[in-house]
Design an enzyme around this catalytic site. Structure first.
Site, PDB file in Angstrom:
ATOM      1  N   SER A  14       0.819  -1.223   0.000  1.00 40.00           N
ATOM      2  CA  SER A  14       0.000   0.000   0.000  1.00 40.00           C
ATOM      3  C   SER A  14       0.853   1.274   0.000  1.00 40.00           C
ATOM      4  CB  SER A  14      -0.929   0.023   1.209  1.00 40.00           C
ATOM      5  OG  SER A  14      -1.609   1.263   1.233  1.00 40.00           O
ATOM      6  N   LYS A  65     -13.662  -4.122   1.953  1.00 37.83           N
ATOM      7  CA  LYS A  65     -14.541  -2.955   1.774  1.00 37.83           C
ATOM      8  C   LYS A  65     -16.007  -3.270   2.045  1.00 37.83           C
ATOM      9  CE  LYS A  65     -11.469  -0.536  -1.370  1.00 37.83           C
ATOM     10  NZ  LYS A  65     -11.247   0.084  -2.675  1.00 37.83           N
ATOM     11  N   ASN A  86     -14.461   2.564   1.971  1.00 35.88           N
ATOM     12  CA  ASN A  86     -12.989   2.565   1.989  1.00 35.88           C
ATOM     13  C   ASN A  86     -12.412   3.525   3.027  1.00 35.88           C
ATOM     14  OD1 ASN A  86     -13.342   5.087   0.827  1.00 35.88           O
ATOM     15  ND2 ASN A  86     -11.674   4.827  -0.626  1.00 35.88           N
ATOM     16  N   VAL A 153     -21.321 -11.894 -16.323  1.00 29.85           N
ATOM     17  CA  VAL A 153     -22.270 -10.852 -16.755  1.00 29.85           C
ATOM     18  C   VAL A 153     -23.342 -10.587 -15.700  1.00 29.85           C
ATOM     19  CG1 VAL A 153     -23.845 -10.150 -18.599  1.00 29.85           C
ATOM     20  CG2 VAL A 153     -21.887 -11.571 -19.132  1.00 29.85           C
TER      21      VAL A 153
HETATM   22  P1  NDP Z   1     -12.619  -7.394  -6.998  1.00 26.07           P
HETATM   23  O1  NDP Z   1     -11.871  -8.615  -6.647  1.00 26.07           O
HETATM   24  O2  NDP Z   1     -13.782  -6.973  -6.179  1.00 26.07           O
HETATM   25  O3  NDP Z   1     -13.173  -7.519  -8.527  1.00 26.07           O
HETATM   26  C1  NDP Z   1     -12.334  -7.977  -9.552  1.00 26.07           C
HETATM   27  C2  NDP Z   1     -12.971  -7.703 -10.899  1.00 26.07           C
HETATM   28  O4  NDP Z   1     -12.020  -8.042 -11.922  1.00 26.07           O
HETATM   29  C3  NDP Z   1     -14.220  -8.525 -11.190  1.00 26.07           C
HETATM   30  O5  NDP Z   1     -15.078  -7.780 -12.031  1.00 26.07           O
HETATM   31  C4  NDP Z   1     -13.635  -9.738 -11.934  1.00 26.07           C
HETATM   32  O6  NDP Z   1     -14.560 -10.382 -12.795  1.00 26.07           O
HETATM   33  C5  NDP Z   1     -12.589  -9.045 -12.766  1.00 26.07           C
HETATM   34  N1  NDP Z   1     -11.489  -9.919 -13.187  1.00 26.07           N
HETATM   35  C6  NDP Z   1     -10.472 -10.383 -12.439  1.00 26.07           C
HETATM   36  N2  NDP Z   1      -9.619 -11.099 -13.202  1.00 26.07           N
HETATM   37  C7  NDP Z   1     -10.118 -11.090 -14.459  1.00 26.07           C
HETATM   38  C8  NDP Z   1      -9.691 -11.643 -15.684  1.00 26.07           C
HETATM   39  N3  NDP Z   1      -8.586 -12.359 -15.779  1.00 26.07           N
HETATM   40  N4  NDP Z   1     -10.443 -11.422 -16.790  1.00 26.07           N
HETATM   41  C9  NDP Z   1     -11.570 -10.689 -16.721  1.00 26.07           C
HETATM   42  N5  NDP Z   1     -12.031 -10.123 -15.577  1.00 26.07           N
HETATM   43  C10 NDP Z   1     -11.310 -10.321 -14.453  1.00 26.07           C
HETATM   44  O7  NDP Z   1     -11.504  -6.245  -7.078  1.00 26.07           O
HETATM   45  P2  NDP Z   1     -11.759  -4.672  -6.966  1.00 26.07           P
HETATM   46  O8  NDP Z   1     -12.946  -4.347  -7.765  1.00 26.07           O
HETATM   47  O9  NDP Z   1     -11.712  -4.249  -5.556  1.00 26.07           O
HETATM   48  O10 NDP Z   1     -10.445  -4.070  -7.671  1.00 26.07           O
HETATM   49  C11 NDP Z   1     -10.283  -4.100  -9.073  1.00 26.07           C
HETATM   50  C12 NDP Z   1      -8.985  -3.391  -9.434  1.00 26.07           C
HETATM   51  O11 NDP Z   1      -9.059  -1.997  -9.174  1.00 26.07           O
HETATM   52  C13 NDP Z   1      -7.790  -3.915  -8.631  1.00 26.07           C
HETATM   53  O12 NDP Z   1      -6.754  -4.156  -9.557  1.00 26.07           O
HETATM   54  C14 NDP Z   1      -7.420  -2.773  -7.708  1.00 26.07           C
HETATM   55  O13 NDP Z   1      -6.022  -2.727  -7.497  1.00 26.07           O
HETATM   56  C15 NDP Z   1      -7.901  -1.554  -8.501  1.00 26.07           C
HETATM   57  N6  NDP Z   1      -8.267  -0.441  -7.630  1.00 26.07           N
HETATM   58  C16 NDP Z   1      -7.582   0.735  -7.770  1.00 26.07           C
HETATM   59  C17 NDP Z   1      -7.910   1.837  -7.000  1.00 26.07           C
HETATM   60  C18 NDP Z   1      -7.158   3.111  -7.179  1.00 26.07           C
HETATM   61  O14 NDP Z   1      -7.287   4.003  -6.321  1.00 26.07           O
HETATM   62  N7  NDP Z   1      -6.408   3.267  -8.242  1.00 26.07           N
HETATM   63  C19 NDP Z   1      -8.982   1.794  -5.987  1.00 26.07           C
HETATM   64  C20 NDP Z   1      -9.669   0.505  -5.942  1.00 26.07           C
HETATM   65  C21 NDP Z   1      -9.294  -0.550  -6.725  1.00 26.07           C
HETATM   66  P3  NDP Z   1     -15.562 -11.521 -12.232  1.00 26.07           P
HETATM   67  O15 NDP Z   1     -16.663 -10.784 -11.537  1.00 26.07           O
HETATM   68  O16 NDP Z   1     -16.014 -12.230 -13.461  1.00 26.07           O
HETATM   69  O17 NDP Z   1     -14.750 -12.376 -11.302  1.00 26.07           O
END
Ligand code: NDP
Length: 270
Positions: A14, A65, A86, A153
């Site tokens: 972090s 979260k 958050n 989806v």
């Molecule tokens: P979650 O674990 O809640 O969700 C992950 C998402 O990514 C889901 O929609 C999942 O799809 C999809 N996913 C994961 N792997 C794949 C893949 N190989 N192909 C297609 N879809 C994929 O994570 P978060 O939503 O909390 O975080 C998502 C990203 O955002 C992270 O990388 C995090 O680091 C980044 N982030 C950045 C922030 C910033 O301030 N810049 C703040 C918050 C997050 P499915 O539902 O089908 O599993």
């Protein structure tokens, strides 16, 4: 001195302590900000322990979260809409839960990258916690269309079903169904970049002058490479969002708004 921390699992990576230390120095606020690794089954106990130790608040990152949302005794409207928290503020026996991710993303896109979202065709890739957190603030900018595409989806469909009705064409679809569609702003809110996986996106997704935005920061992701191959000139990672969401949390805790530009420059130079 008021104490704060970011709670996560993992949390070692972090950048929040560095960002908040820079904000504190810039604004002359006396705070301490650390990192706390909570056991996967011990988020509530970790928060209870921080409160006993007199901490004033905490940021919450993956995967807590949703638990933070459930633990909060009071929620801001944007946290309620996001269904995820958050930022926690500890006030006596109350735990105030907020979500600053969405405002952080919108500020980075509209202010730092100078891309107004009103009237634009926006594609949000992903339907996890990060996508949930930004949906409300994205809709509030009044794009003409917002499409949520996700590997599963049904998750995108349930986000659409739960969203507050606004005058925006809001749709859910699979990655495959995006073939032949064109967007002005494409935001990757999946975590695919963390595992270096390429999303199954076809050619021709970006309009002329489009913005490609990946929430993952500190690395060139396959999504960013794909955008480059597609000729996109404006490509951004999520560092600006990270700094902007932190600034909003700092403001919530300290009622002082730090300047984000110098902190972003500092973080990019690390
Ligand atoms: P979650 O674990 O809640 O969700 C992950 C998402 O990514 C889901 O929609 C999942 O799809 C999809 N996913 C994961 N792997 C794949 C893949 N190989 N192909 C297609 N879809 C994929 O994570 P978060 O939503 O909390 O975080 C998502 C990203 O955002 C992270 O990388 C995090 O680091 C980044 N982030 C950045 C922030 C910033 O301030 N810049 C703040 C918050 C997050 P499915 O539902 O089908 O599993």
């Amino acid at each position: 001195m008021d104490r704060y921390a970011v709670i996560g699992h993992p949390v070692e990576h972090s950048k929040s302590p560095l960002i908040h230390a820079a904000f504190a120095q810039q604004t002359g606020q006396q705070i301490e900000y650390g990192k706390i690794l909570a056991p996967l089954d011990g988020f509530a106990a970790t928060v209870a322990s921080l409160r006993e130790q007199g901490y004033a608040g905490a940021n919450v990152t993956v995967p807590f979260k949703f638990e933070a949302y459930a633990l909060a005794t009071e929620l801001t409207e944007r946290a309620r809409v996001a269904g995820a928290v958050n930022t926690l503020s500890f006030k006596g026996s109350d735990i105030l839960g907020d979500n600053t991710d969405g405002v952080g993303l919108v500020r980075d896109i509209e202010h730092n990258l100078a891309v107004p979202l009103a009237g634009k065709r926006v594609l949000l890739l992903g339907a996890g916690g990060a996508a949930e957190g930004v949906l409300g603030p994205l809709l509030a900018t009044m794009p003409s269309r917002l499409c949520i595409a996700n590997r599963s989806v049904s998750k995108a469909e349930s986000m659409v079903a739960r969203a507050k009705p606004v005058d925006v064409l809001l749709e859910a679809c699979s990655f495959e169904a995006l073939a032949g569609q064109v967007f002005d702003v494409v935001i990757n809110a999946t975590s695919s970049g963390l595992s270096n996986e390429r999303l199954p996106l076809t050619a021709g997704l970006f309009a002329d002058g489009a913005l490609a935005y990946d929430m993952v920061y500190g690395r060139e992701t396959p999504f960013m490479q794909y955008a480059r191959e597609e000729g996109v000139r404006q490509i951004a990672d999520g560092l600006g969002m990270l700094v902007e969401q932190a600034a909003e949390a700092f403001y919530l805790w300290r009622q002082v708004r730090p300047q984000t530009a110098p902190v972003m420059t500092m973080m990019r130079a690390l």
